[in-house]
Design a protein around this motif. Structure first.
Motif, mmCIF file in Angstrom:
data_model
loop_
_atom_site.group_PDB
_atom_site.id
_atom_site.type_symbol
_atom_site.label_atom_id
_atom_site.label_comp_id
_atom_site.label_asym_id
_atom_site.label_seq_id
_atom_site.Cartn_x
_atom_site.Cartn_y
_atom_site.Cartn_z
ATOM 1 N N GLN A 209 -23.903 8.821 3.130
ATOM 2 C CA GLN A 209 -24.307 7.760 4.052
ATOM 3 C C GLN A 209 -25.787 7.426 3.922
ATOM 4 O O GLN A 209 -26.196 6.288 4.152
ATOM 5 N N LYS A 210 -26.589 8.404 3.523
ATOM 6 C CA LYS A 210 -28.030 8.183 3.407
ATOM 7 C C LYS A 210 -28.457 7.722 2.011
ATOM 8 O O LYS A 210 -29.650 7.593 1.754
ATOM 9 N N LYS B 144 -21.507 3.754 5.987
ATOM 10 C CA LYS B 144 -22.904 3.828 5.570
ATOM 11 C C LYS B 144 -23.777 2.925 6.428
ATOM 12 O O LYS B 144 -24.864 3.319 6.862
ATOM 13 N N TRP C 31 -27.392 19.153 5.053
ATOM 14 C CA TRP C 31 -26.588 17.931 5.185
ATOM 15 C C TRP C 31 -25.216 18.142 4.563
ATOM 16 O O TRP C 31 -25.086 18.711 3.480
ATOM 17 N N THR D 4 -26.907 4.310 8.831
ATOM 18 C CA THR D 4 -28.287 3.959 8.493
ATOM 19 C C THR D 4 -28.894 2.932 9.440
ATOM 20 O O THR D 4 -30.053 2.555 9.285
ATOM 21 N N GLU E 14 -22.990 13.001 5.135
ATOM 22 C CA GLU E 14 -24.348 12.579 5.488
ATOM 23 C C GLU E 14 -25.145 12.221 4.245
ATOM 24 O O GLU E 14 -25.914 11.255 4.234
#
Length: 256
Positions: free
Chosen positions: A80-81, A109, A73, A113, A77
């Motif tokens: 954002q996770k 984000k 990642w 998601t 990423e």
């Protein structure tokens, strides 16, 4: 229960030199873990590796976030996770206001998601309400929202804005890299109060620090000492008091 963060036999190189030399660490939701250690022990290398900084190369081992390997990642990423890094030295971004930066980050984000990647952007009135609520929590004047990000900010203001980002983005894993560095006692207390208020059963925190003083305000469940790229010793909150009293030399002697 699947841990928020699981580090398995992690080895990390920077420009061909091995800095992290086989670290294992597990953090569950609702836990605060503090990593302490002398300068040059690998603390910030660990933080930047977890955040996905391209300068740091994982040569062995794995990093699992909620059971999934994140080695492939990118930094975006990971963020954002739900992985958040509060920088030791936050950068200024002239021309970008705090409010615009945070709204853009939050919308990214939300989009990443959402089930189909098409989440509706948060409206300006809704975002303003959220931002003002979190700014009041951190005792930040409302005028900060219109200032350029970290441009001309004091050390304490920069660190409070880092925690403001954490409040707005609502991560599930927060890595605080020497958040206490450069803070006077009043700024330290305000930042710590903000972190404590944001702590919840769904959040795991990795607090990286050189000094014991922030642990007077943020109470970790576990403390680990990193020396020469390896975990030298782990324990409960009482370990910080031993380090304050004895320094790190006794650990070096006991590991010989």
């Amino acid at each position: 229960m699947t841990p928020q963060l699981e580090i398995k036999d992690l080895h990390v190189q920077v420009e061909g030199k091995e800095i992290i030399k086989g670290i294992n660490l597990t953090i569950h939701a609702g836990e605060i873990h503090a990593i302490m250690g002398p300068n040059g022990s690998g603390k910030s290398t660990l933080a930047n590796t977890l955040a996905g900084h391209p300068r740091y190369t994982v040569t062995q081992g794995d990093i699992l976030y909620k059971g999934a390997s994140i080695l492939e990642w990118g930094p975006d990423e990971r963020a954002q996770k739900g992985i958040f890094l509060a920088f030791q030295y936050p950068m200024a971004i002239p021309g970008v206001t705090v409010a615009n930066f945070l709204r853009t980050a939050l919308n990214a984000k939300r989009k990443a998601t959402s089930a189909n990647g098409e989440a509706k952007a948060i409206s300006i009135p809704e975002f303003r309400k959220l931002l003002l609520k979190q700014m009041q929590l951190l005792k930040l004047d409302a005028s900060f929202a219109t200032r350029y990000l970290n441009d001309g900010f004091s050390g304490g203001e920069k660190k409070r804005v880092e925690i403001l980002q954490m409040a707005v983005l609502n991560p599930e894993l927060a890595i605080l890299d020497e958040t206490d560095s450069g803070l006077d006692i009043d700024a330290l207390r305000i930042v710590a109060e903000g972190v404590n208020t944001l702590m919840n059963p769904n959040l795991g925190i990795l607090l990286i620090t050189h000094y014991q003083r922030i642990l007077n305000y943020i109470k970790p469940h576990f403390i680990h000492v990193l020396m020469n790229g390896q975990m030298a010793i782990s324990g409960g909150p009482e370990l910080a008091l031993q380090l304050e009293e004895k320094g790190y030399d006794w650990i070096v002697e006991s590991n010989k």
